[in-house]
Design a protein around this motif. Structure first.
Motif, mmCIF file in Angstrom:
data_model
loop_
_atom_site.group_PDB
_atom_site.id
_atom_site.type_symbol
_atom_site.label_atom_id
_atom_site.label_comp_id
_atom_site.label_asym_id
_atom_site.label_seq_id
_atom_site.Cartn_x
_atom_site.Cartn_y
_atom_site.Cartn_z
ATOM 1 N N THR A 34 0.831 -1.204 0.000
ATOM 2 C CA THR A 34 0.000 0.000 0.000
ATOM 3 C C THR A 34 0.867 1.256 0.000
ATOM 4 N N ALA A 35 1.951 1.208 0.768
ATOM 5 C CA ALA A 35 2.835 2.376 0.885
ATOM 6 C C ALA A 35 3.524 2.722 -0.428
ATOM 7 N N VAL A 36 3.702 1.706 -1.298
ATOM 8 C CA VAL A 36 4.424 1.947 -2.563
ATOM 9 C C VAL A 36 3.502 1.808 -3.763
ATOM 10 N N ASP A 37 2.187 1.897 -3.533
ATOM 11 C CA ASP A 37 1.218 1.869 -4.627
ATOM 12 C C ASP A 37 1.258 0.553 -5.408
ATOM 13 N N GLY A 38 1.575 -0.540 -4.711
ATOM 14 C CA GLY A 38 1.547 -1.859 -5.328
ATOM 15 C C GLY A 38 2.743 -2.199 -6.181
ATOM 16 N N ASP A 39 3.785 -1.375 -6.148
ATOM 17 C CA ASP A 39 4.975 -1.588 -6.985
ATOM 18 C C ASP A 39 5.966 -2.464 -6.232
ATOM 19 N N MET A 40 6.211 -3.701 -6.731
ATOM 20 C CA MET A 40 7.106 -4.645 -6.061
ATOM 21 C C MET A 40 8.529 -4.096 -5.944
ATOM 22 N N ASP A 41 9.022 -3.451 -6.997
ATOM 23 C CA ASP A 41 10.373 -2.901 -6.962
ATOM 24 C C ASP A 41 10.498 -1.833 -5.885
ATOM 25 N N LYS A 42 9.464 -1.008 -5.766
ATOM 26 C CA LYS A 42 9.485 0.019 -4.732
ATOM 27 C C LYS A 42 9.394 -0.604 -3.346
ATOM 28 N N ALA A 43 8.691 -1.733 -3.252
ATOM 29 C CA ALA A 43 8.607 -2.436 -1.971
ATOM 30 C C ALA A 43 9.992 -2.901 -1.533
ATOM 31 N N ILE A 44 10.784 -3.394 -2.505
ATOM 32 C CA ILE A 44 12.150 -3.820 -2.191
ATOM 33 C C ILE A 44 12.972 -2.623 -1.724
ATOM 34 N N ASP A 45 12.809 -1.487 -2.400
ATOM 35 C CA ASP A 45 13.520 -0.273 -1.988
ATOM 36 C C ASP A 45 13.122 0.120 -0.567
ATOM 37 N N LEU A 46 11.848 -0.043 -0.248
ATOM 38 C CA LEU A 46 11.365 0.278 1.088
ATOM 39 C C LEU A 46 12.018 -0.636 2.122
ATOM 40 N N TYR A 47 12.106 -1.917 1.797
ATOM 41 C CA TYR A 47 12.768 -2.855 2.698
ATOM 42 C C TYR A 47 14.244 -2.489 2.878
ATOM 43 N N GLN A 48 14.898 -2.079 1.791
ATOM 44 C CA GLN A 48 16.313 -1.710 1.870
ATOM 45 C C GLN A 48 16.502 -0.517 2.797
ATOM 46 N N LYS A 49 15.652 0.495 2.661
ATOM 47 C CA LYS A 49 15.754 1.675 3.517
ATOM 48 C C LYS A 49 15.516 1.289 4.979
#
Length: 205
Positions: A34-49
């Motif tokens: 939800t935080a990344v608008d359903g974008d899996m790549d952005k989810a990975i970036d979120l996990y990295q941060k």
């Protein structure tokens, strides 16, 4: 992704995909997507941060991504280090998965005694009946057989389908097959101690 009145709807399939690659809880996956608008790549970036900021949940989830190789390039060593860092902070799922790394020699040399130690720590904070059964079985065997305390080589072929690493589960399965019995990974966890001893004795003869 389905849009209703211009609002994002995260589908069950999307949550399932992220859960399967990270091992994270359903709500954690849904929040991340939800935080990344359903974008899996952005989810990975979120996990990295989050991992860089010291979040054990993000470290574990990112480690699982590197372990699966579905959304990032597979790297067992990075996976091991991330999962280990999260486990050392007391994160239950990471402690469980660190035990698996040691059991299956993934990203690190294997050692069943160390695997059992991490499984026991995990069971102090998570509810996993299957893991509890397997851990009790492995611990009983380890207490009676010095072989279970020995290191074994890292699985250099992790994920390639041709690993030659032999862990405790494979040793027990080998003995069961020689006894004319066939068990898969799940049913091995339900073995009685007597059945496991019988199987182990066959492999030692």
């Amino acid at each position: 992704i389905i849009r209703e009145d211009d609002l994002m709807v995260i589908t069950a399939a999307m949550v399932k995909e992220l859960r399967e690659t990270t091992g994270a809880g359903m709500m954690d996956c849904k929040k991340a997507l939800t935080a990344v608008d359903g974008d899996m790549d952005k989810a990975i970036d979120l996990y990295q941060k989050g991992a860089d900021a010291g979040s054990p949940a993000c470290q574990h989830n990112l480690g699982c991504e590197y372990m699966s190789g579905m959304n990032v390039r597979k790297d067992a060593h990075k996976a091991f280090e991330l999962i280990k860092t999260a486990a050392e902070q007391g994160y239950g799922l990471a402690m469980r998965d660190l035990g698996r790394c040691y059991q299956f020699a993934t990203g690190t040399p294997g050692n069943m005694k160390t695997a059992i130690e991490w499984y026991e720590k995990a069971l102090e904070v998570i509810d996993d009946p299957e893991l509890e059964r397997k851990t009790a079985l492995f611990k009983t065997l380890a207490d009676s057989d010095p072989k279970f305390s020995e290191d074994y080589p890292e699985d250099e072929d992790y994920g390639d389908g041709d690993s030659e690493v032999e862990d405790a589960t494979e040793v027990i399965r080998e003995g069961l097959m020689e006894l004319g019995k066939d068990f898969d990974d799940d049913s091995i966890g339900n073995l009685s101690v007597d059945e496991a001893y019988e199987a182990l004795a066959v492999t030692q003869n």
